[in-house]
Write a protein that holds these residues in place. Structure first.
Motif, PDB file in Angstrom:
ATOM      1  N   ALA A   1     -50.306   7.276 -13.607  1.00  0.00           N
ATOM      2  CA  ALA A   1     -49.039   7.416 -13.130  1.00  0.00           C
ATOM      3  C   ALA A   1     -48.306   8.515 -14.199  1.00  0.00           C
ATOM      4  O   ALA A   1     -47.595   9.184 -13.963  1.00  0.00           O
ATOM      5  CB  ALA A   1     -48.491   6.236 -13.411  1.00  0.00           C
ATOM      6  N   ALA A   2     -48.690   8.592 -15.518  1.00  0.00           N
ATOM      7  CA  ALA A   2     -48.325   9.491 -16.544  1.00  0.00           C
ATOM      8  C   ALA A   2     -48.554  10.886 -15.902  1.00  0.00           C
ATOM      9  O   ALA A   2     -47.823  11.835 -16.210  1.00  0.00           O
ATOM     10  CB  ALA A   2     -48.994   9.183 -17.791  1.00  0.00           C
ATOM     11  N   SER A   3     -49.792  11.152 -15.495  1.00  0.00           N
ATOM     12  CA  SER A   3     -50.272  12.309 -15.155  1.00  0.00           C
ATOM     13  C   SER A   3     -49.325  12.872 -13.744  1.00  0.00           C
ATOM     14  O   SER A   3     -48.799  13.781 -13.724  1.00  0.00           O
ATOM     15  CB  SER A   3     -51.681  12.707 -14.545  1.00  0.00           C
ATOM     16  OG  SER A   3     -51.907  11.851 -13.478  1.00  0.00           O
ATOM     17  N   LEU A   4     -48.881  12.021 -12.986  1.00  0.00           N
ATOM     18  CA  LEU A   4     -47.936  12.146 -11.970  1.00  0.00           C
ATOM     19  C   LEU A   4     -46.510  12.425 -12.481  1.00  0.00           C
ATOM     20  O   LEU A   4     -45.910  13.502 -12.026  1.00  0.00           O
ATOM     21  CB  LEU A   4     -47.815  11.065 -11.211  1.00  0.00           C
ATOM     22  CG  LEU A   4     -48.702  10.831  -9.977  1.00  0.00           C
ATOM     23  CD1 LEU A   4     -48.441   9.618  -9.254  1.00  0.00           C
ATOM     24  CD2 LEU A   4     -48.895  11.962  -9.051  1.00  0.00           C
ATOM     25  N   VAL A   5     -46.287  11.937 -13.490  1.00  0.00           N
ATOM     26  CA  VAL A   5     -44.896  12.281 -14.167  1.00  0.00           C
ATOM     27  C   VAL A   5     -44.933  13.746 -14.692  1.00  0.00           C
ATOM     28  O   VAL A   5     -43.777  14.544 -14.375  1.00  0.00           O
ATOM     29  CB  VAL A   5     -44.308  11.150 -15.144  1.00  0.00           C
ATOM     30  CG1 VAL A   5     -43.411  11.702 -16.040  1.00  0.00           C
ATOM     31  CG2 VAL A   5     -44.342   9.762 -14.842  1.00  0.00           C
ATOM     32  N   VAL A   6     -45.835  13.997 -15.217  1.00  0.00           N
ATOM     33  CA  VAL A   6     -45.997  15.262 -15.808  1.00  0.00           C
ATOM     34  C   VAL A   6     -46.007  16.366 -14.425  1.00  0.00           C
ATOM     35  O   VAL A   6     -45.187  17.638 -14.740  1.00  0.00           O
ATOM     36  CB  VAL A   6     -47.237  15.697 -16.660  1.00  0.00           C
ATOM     37  CG1 VAL A   6     -47.523  17.195 -17.036  1.00  0.00           C
ATOM     38  CG2 VAL A   6     -47.152  14.743 -17.914  1.00  0.00           C
TER      39      VAL A   6
END
Length: 326
Positions: A103-108
């Motif tokens: 999910a964090a990579s999606l935010v980036v």
């Protein structure tokens, strides 16, 4: 000393409520990973050749999906490792950590796409509409099929849900790219491409937020999702011979693994056999009505314990000291 002997821990496991589908979903994840990786390479090349940010952004989203699928498959594999003296819960939390990372990579990725879309709005470049339409059309088909393959596990696992949302989101994003390609082809409006890219980015950020929230709640040991905590405590208090329920803690270890610990006060003089019966009734209630697969219940007798929240755990020790001075 007789009363002190009644204080004991009730401990129960309801493994029937814990669903582990790694052996079923693992091969589907691997197959989806192979197909997605091959498509990402082709879409990135096409996006670069067509000067299409929409295609490149969709390829970036698909690349994050490939990473998510690979990590989800890894999480299923490592979560099967047995517990040991240092990791008493085993490796089940790997599912949650990997879901949070995905999910964090999606935010980036979402933020990067928004920045690039804004740059393209300020300095627009023509995009090849025909190529956008054909490549995005293939993306719609591929992502829809993969999303369907993963849909069965979306309700059972946060990782599978993340993978499903990734693929379903990509299918919708690809539909948007087709629309942008048609607009560019028929009208020549160069802003269609960055506009669609921005919409894709917003959708990515929206879906990522739900996964971040759920994964963070589990890691912070919040109450299990969907559990009506107050209703559960009231239901426990209605069990026969239960005078009060306190020091209640409920949390989720991983997908389908909900735990609880609490103290239950029973009437003074309750025999140990009755204590055990009450614990069994509470465990059945928690398992079948509230999805608590594992409950540890400490029984206390009225008049024998310190009832303050902070000191209740000292029940046995305080009673022992009191009776030792007699």
């Amino acid at each position: 000393m007789g009363e002190r002997d009644h204080s004991h821990d009730g401990h129960d496991h309801h493994h029937g409520l814990m669903h582990v589908h790694g052996s079923t979903h693992g091969p589907r994840l691997v197959l989806s990973l192979v197909v997605t990786t091959a498509f990402v390479a082709g879409e990135a090349i096409a996006g670069y050749a067509a000067h299409s940010l929409a295609l490149l952004s969709d390829a970036g989203h698909n690349a994050s999906d490939a990473l998510a699928l690979g990590l989800a498959a890894y999480a299923i594999w490592i979560s099967k490792r047995p517990a040991n003296s240092k990791k008493t819960y085993g490796y089940h939390r790997a599912n949650i950590l990997i879901a949070l990372f995905n999910a964090a990579s999606l935010v980036v990725i979402g933020v990067v796409i928004l920045v690039e879309a804004w740059r393209l709005v300020r300095t627009p470049k023509p995009a090849e509409g025909t190529l956008m339409i054909w490549v995005a059309g293939v993306s719609v088909l591929m992502n829809t099929v993969i999303a369907w393959l993963l849909s069965g596990g979306a309700k059972e696992s946060l990782n599978m849900r993340a993978a499903f949302v990734h693929m379903a989101g990509d299918a919708l994003s690809a539909v948007a790219v087709v629309v942008a390609g048609l607009v560019v082809k028929r009208t020549g409006w160069v802003y269609a491409d960055p506009l669609v890219s921005a919409l894709i980015a917003v959708f990515i950020l929206y879906t990522a937020w739900g996964i971040v929230r759920d994964a963070t709640d589990i890691l912070l040991e919040s109450a299990p999702k969907g559990l009506d905590f107050d209703k559960m405590v009231r239901a426990m208090g209605r069990v026969k011979d239960v005078k009060s329920v306190h020091d209640v803690h409920a949390w989720t270890v991983s997908d389908g693994m909900n735990y609880l610990s609490c103290h239950v006060e029973l009437p003074e003089g309750t025999p140990i056999e009755k204590c055990s019966e009450v614990v069994r009734e509470l465990n059945e209630l928690l398992a079948h009505e509230f999805g608590i697969a594992h409950a540890t219940i400490q029984t206390e007798l009225a008049g024998s314990c310190i009832h303050q929240h902070e000191a209740s755990v000292l029940c046995d020790e305080s009673v022992a000291r009191h009776e030792g001075h007699k």
